[in-house]
Design a protein around this motif. Structure first.
Motif, PDB file in Angstrom:
ATOM      1  N   SER A 148       0.722  -1.201   0.199  1.00  0.00           N
ATOM      2  CA  SER A 148       0.006   0.027  -0.017  1.00  0.00           C
ATOM      3  C   SER A 148       0.732   1.113  -0.128  1.00  0.00           C
ATOM      4  O   SER A 148       0.278   2.583  -0.108  1.00  0.00           O
ATOM      5  CB  SER A 148      -0.898  -0.085   1.230  1.00  0.00           C
ATOM      6  OG  SER A 148      -1.636  -1.299   1.096  1.00  0.00           O
ATOM      7  N   LEU A 149       2.225   1.207   0.046  1.00  0.00           N
ATOM      8  CA  LEU A 149       2.947   2.270   0.101  1.00  0.00           C
ATOM      9  C   LEU A 149       3.342   2.905  -1.115  1.00  0.00           C
ATOM     10  O   LEU A 149       3.434   2.151  -2.181  1.00  0.00           O
ATOM     11  CB  LEU A 149       4.351   1.850   0.843  1.00  0.00           C
ATOM     12  CG  LEU A 149       4.412   1.603   2.041  1.00  0.00           C
ATOM     13  CD1 LEU A 149       5.815   1.154   2.423  1.00  0.00           C
ATOM     14  CD2 LEU A 149       4.066   2.827   3.038  1.00  0.00           C
ATOM     15  N   PRO A 150       3.396   4.282  -1.390  1.00  0.00           N
ATOM     16  CA  PRO A 150       3.853   4.716  -2.355  1.00  0.00           C
ATOM     17  C   PRO A 150       5.181   4.372  -3.193  1.00  0.00           C
ATOM     18  O   PRO A 150       6.072   3.863  -1.980  1.00  0.00           O
ATOM     19  CB  PRO A 150       4.164   6.466  -2.198  1.00  0.00           C
ATOM     20  CG  PRO A 150       3.187   6.684  -0.986  1.00  0.00           C
ATOM     21  CD  PRO A 150       3.290   5.271  -0.020  1.00  0.00           C
ATOM     22  N   PRO A 151       5.479   4.089  -4.225  1.00  0.00           N
ATOM     23  CA  PRO A 151       6.571   3.301  -4.920  1.00  0.00           C
ATOM     24  C   PRO A 151       7.780   4.010  -4.399  1.00  0.00           C
ATOM     25  O   PRO A 151       8.744   3.096  -3.780  1.00  0.00           O
ATOM     26  CB  PRO A 151       6.523   3.605  -6.084  1.00  0.00           C
ATOM     27  CG  PRO A 151       5.285   3.678  -6.521  1.00  0.00           C
ATOM     28  CD  PRO A 151       4.443   4.351  -5.338  1.00  0.00           C
ATOM     29  N   ALA A 152       8.088   5.280  -4.038  1.00  0.00           N
ATOM     30  CA  ALA A 152       9.225   5.918  -3.614  1.00  0.00           C
ATOM     31  C   ALA A 152       9.325   5.448  -2.225  1.00  0.00           C
ATOM     32  O   ALA A 152      10.569   5.120  -1.479  1.00  0.00           O
ATOM     33  CB  ALA A 152       9.488   7.290  -3.719  1.00  0.00           C
ATOM     34  N   ASP A 153       8.443   5.513  -1.507  1.00  0.00           N
ATOM     35  CA  ASP A 153       8.442   5.266   0.121  1.00  0.00           C
ATOM     36  C   ASP A 153       8.743   3.840  -0.019  1.00  0.00           C
ATOM     37  O   ASP A 153       9.748   3.171   1.165  1.00  0.00           O
ATOM     38  CB  ASP A 153       7.045   5.354   0.660  1.00  0.00           C
ATOM     39  CG  ASP A 153       7.243   5.119   2.249  1.00  0.00           C
ATOM     40  OD1 ASP A 153       8.329   4.917   2.693  1.00  0.00           O
ATOM     41  OD2 ASP A 153       6.243   5.590   2.950  1.00  0.00           O
ATOM     42  N   LEU A 154       8.386   2.592  -0.770  1.00  0.00           N
ATOM     43  CA  LEU A 154       8.621   1.297  -0.485  1.00  0.00           C
ATOM     44  C   LEU A 154      10.245   1.033  -0.633  1.00  0.00           C
ATOM     45  O   LEU A 154      10.859   0.438  -0.084  1.00  0.00           O
ATOM     46  CB  LEU A 154       7.813   0.558  -1.781  1.00  0.00           C
ATOM     47  CG  LEU A 154       8.150  -0.847  -1.704  1.00  0.00           C
ATOM     48  CD1 LEU A 154       7.851  -1.720  -0.451  1.00  0.00           C
ATOM     49  CD2 LEU A 154       7.058  -1.568  -2.764  1.00  0.00           C
ATOM     50  N   GLY A 159      14.791  -1.012  -0.402  1.00  0.00           N
ATOM     51  CA  GLY A 159      16.054  -0.907  -1.241  1.00  0.00           C
ATOM     52  C   GLY A 159      17.302  -1.268  -0.584  1.00  0.00           C
ATOM     53  O   GLY A 159      17.819  -0.468   0.295  1.00  0.00           O
ATOM     54  N   GLY A 160      17.863  -2.212  -1.106  1.00  0.00           N
ATOM     55  CA  GLY A 160      19.413  -2.179  -0.446  1.00  0.00           C
ATOM     56  C   GLY A 160      19.494  -3.096   0.935  1.00  0.00           C
ATOM     57  O   GLY A 160      20.643  -3.318   1.547  1.00  0.00           O
ATOM     58  N   ARG A 161      18.422  -3.185   1.946  1.00  0.00           N
ATOM     59  CA  ARG A 161      18.253  -4.031   2.742  1.00  0.00           C
ATOM     60  C   ARG A 161      18.214  -5.454   2.639  1.00  0.00           C
ATOM     61  O   ARG A 161      17.272  -5.804   1.828  1.00  0.00           O
ATOM     62  CB  ARG A 161      17.303  -3.451   3.577  1.00  0.00           C
ATOM     63  CG  ARG A 161      17.133  -2.016   4.064  1.00  0.00           C
ATOM     64  CD  ARG A 161      16.295  -1.823   5.479  1.00  0.00           C
ATOM     65  NE  ARG A 161      16.089  -0.460   5.551  1.00  0.00           N
ATOM     66  CZ  ARG A 161      15.520   0.158   6.618  1.00  0.00           C
ATOM     67  NH1 ARG A 161      14.975  -0.744   7.565  1.00  0.00           N
ATOM     68  NH2 ARG A 161      15.563   1.648   6.778  1.00  0.00           N
ATOM     69  N   GLU A 162      18.826  -6.020   3.405  1.00  0.00           N
ATOM     70  CA  GLU A 162      18.636  -7.559   3.620  1.00  0.00           C
ATOM     71  C   GLU A 162      17.157  -8.060   3.962  1.00  0.00           C
ATOM     72  O   GLU A 162      16.627  -7.358   5.013  1.00  0.00           O
ATOM     73  CB  GLU A 162      19.691  -8.090   4.377  1.00  0.00           C
ATOM     74  CG  GLU A 162      19.659  -9.623   4.519  1.00  0.00           C
ATOM     75  CD  GLU A 162      20.584 -10.408   5.750  1.00  0.00           C
ATOM     76  OE1 GLU A 162      20.542 -11.552   5.667  1.00  0.00           O
ATOM     77  OE2 GLU A 162      21.328  -9.601   6.272  1.00  0.00           O
ATOM     78  N   LEU A 163      16.755  -8.999   3.211  1.00  0.00           N
ATOM     79  CA  LEU A 163      15.347  -9.384   3.485  1.00  0.00           C
ATOM     80  C   LEU A 163      15.622 -10.876   4.298  1.00  0.00           C
ATOM     81  O   LEU A 163      15.641 -11.901   3.902  1.00  0.00           O
ATOM     82  CB  LEU A 163      14.555  -9.638   2.268  1.00  0.00           C
ATOM     83  CG  LEU A 163      14.456  -8.390   1.485  1.00  0.00           C
ATOM     84  CD1 LEU A 163      13.459  -8.820   0.400  1.00  0.00           C
ATOM     85  CD2 LEU A 163      13.493  -7.298   2.357  1.00  0.00           C
ATOM     86  N   LEU A 177      10.121 -10.140  -3.972  1.00  0.00           N
ATOM     87  CA  LEU A 177       9.083  -9.295  -3.127  1.00  0.00           C
ATOM     88  C   LEU A 177       8.215  -8.197  -3.987  1.00  0.00           C
ATOM     89  O   LEU A 177       6.891  -8.029  -3.480  1.00  0.00           O
ATOM     90  CB  LEU A 177       9.885  -8.617  -1.895  1.00  0.00           C
ATOM     91  CG  LEU A 177       9.008  -7.845  -1.007  1.00  0.00           C
ATOM     92  CD1 LEU A 177       7.956  -8.485  -0.194  1.00  0.00           C
ATOM     93  CD2 LEU A 177       9.900  -7.268   0.076  1.00  0.00           C
ATOM     94  N   ARG A 178       8.988  -7.705  -4.818  1.00  0.00           N
ATOM     95  CA  ARG A 178       8.207  -6.527  -5.582  1.00  0.00           C
ATOM     96  C   ARG A 178       6.962  -7.340  -6.313  1.00  0.00           C
ATOM     97  O   ARG A 178       5.975  -6.778  -6.526  1.00  0.00           O
ATOM     98  CB  ARG A 178       9.044  -6.161  -6.345  1.00  0.00           C
ATOM     99  CG  ARG A 178      10.248  -5.056  -5.861  1.00  0.00           C
ATOM    100  CD  ARG A 178      11.048  -4.190  -6.616  1.00  0.00           C
ATOM    101  NE  ARG A 178      11.983  -3.505  -5.977  1.00  0.00           N
ATOM    102  CZ  ARG A 178      13.268  -3.843  -5.805  1.00  0.00           C
ATOM    103  NH1 ARG A 178      13.682  -5.145  -6.607  1.00  0.00           N
ATOM    104  NH2 ARG A 178      14.283  -3.048  -5.204  1.00  0.00           N
TER     105      ARG A 178
END
Length: 256
Positions: A148-154, A159-163, A177-178
């Motif tokens: 539900s987040l805006p793309p930039a916020d998501l 981005g760049g974080r380990e899942l 995930l995307r």
């Protein structure tokens, strides 16, 4: 229960009419829509306008819209809302129907925080607690909130974080995930199978506030021994209904 006052009921009917359409109506519109006597409508409109519950539309003579007093009442109502308390009430209602564990959760950075929980009465059920945190990408509520987040916020969050993986079934790839979040946006509900707990599957739906923003998600969690495709469809609908009801309690007009 005491007797209802007809004049008050009619005045409230008129006010609620302004929640529909473009939010502007003339006396003639009100007479036609509510099938009330013309004299009664004119008197009620005059009274509501005098008390600032309605105001004349300057550029449309003879038409009214909601006035500042309704905004003041709505703002005071919103100030008194407690998401956790309302979430518990709705979660109890949902759990009473399905007899499974129901959660309401918020998104904090890349984690979900559970603010309300109602347990199943089954001996085999999910073990969790309000206040518990989990990585959002591993849970149905979390994926619903991320979707539900805006793309930039998501991207700023993931981005760049380990899942990290909580189970062998957890999503650990950013592209995966995307893709999962895109499917959730299209479907309107999120599902996770054994991604946060190897013995549990969940389905979740979004909760909106009065401004239409997704502020929480409501989920139903089920041990895999009671999970199948038919149950998934049934609980997805129930979760959506529960989330819509909680949204209405938070002031969202479009939830139903």
């Amino acid at each position: 229960m005491g007797r209802q006052v007809p004049a008050v009921a009619r005045a409230l009917d008129i006010l609620e009419l302004f929640l529909t359409g473009d939010g502007t109506f003339s006396a003639r519109d009100v007479v036609h829509r509510l099938r009330l006597p013309r004299t009664t409508v004119h008197e009620l409109l005059t009274t509501l306008a005098a008390r600032n519950y309605l105001v004349a539309v300057p550029e449309q003579p003879g038409r009214y819209r909601l006035g500042v007093r309704t905004h003041q009442l709505g703002s005071r109502y919103a100030e008194q809302l407690d998401l956790a308390a309302e979430g518990r009430r709705v979660a109890r209602e949902v759990a009473a129907v399905c007899d499974e564990t129901v959660h309401v959760a918020l998104l904090e950075d890349t984690d979900v925080v559970y603010v309300a929980k109602v347990d199943s009465t089954h001996a085999v059920r999910m073990v969790s607690a309000a206040g518990h945190r989990l990585p959002a990408h591993c849970t149905a509520v979390g994926k619903m909130l991320l979707a539900s987040l805006p793309p930039a916020d998501l991207e700023s969050r993931i981005g760049g974080r380990e899942l990290v993986a909580l189970t062998p079934h957890s999503i650990t790839g950013h592209d995966a995930l995307r893709a999962a979040l895109a499917g959730i946006r299209e479907r309107g509900v999120a599902v996770e199978h054994r991604e946060s707990n190897p013995d549990v599957s969940c389905v979740a739906a979004p909760v909106h506030d009065g401004g239409g923003r997704v502020v929480a998600a409501l989920s139903v969690s089920v041990p895999v021994i009671r999970w199948n495709e038919d149950r998934e469809r049934e609980l997805a609908e129930l979760a959506a209904q529960g989330a819509a009801e909680l949204s209405v309690r938070l002031g969202h007009r479009g939830a139903r």
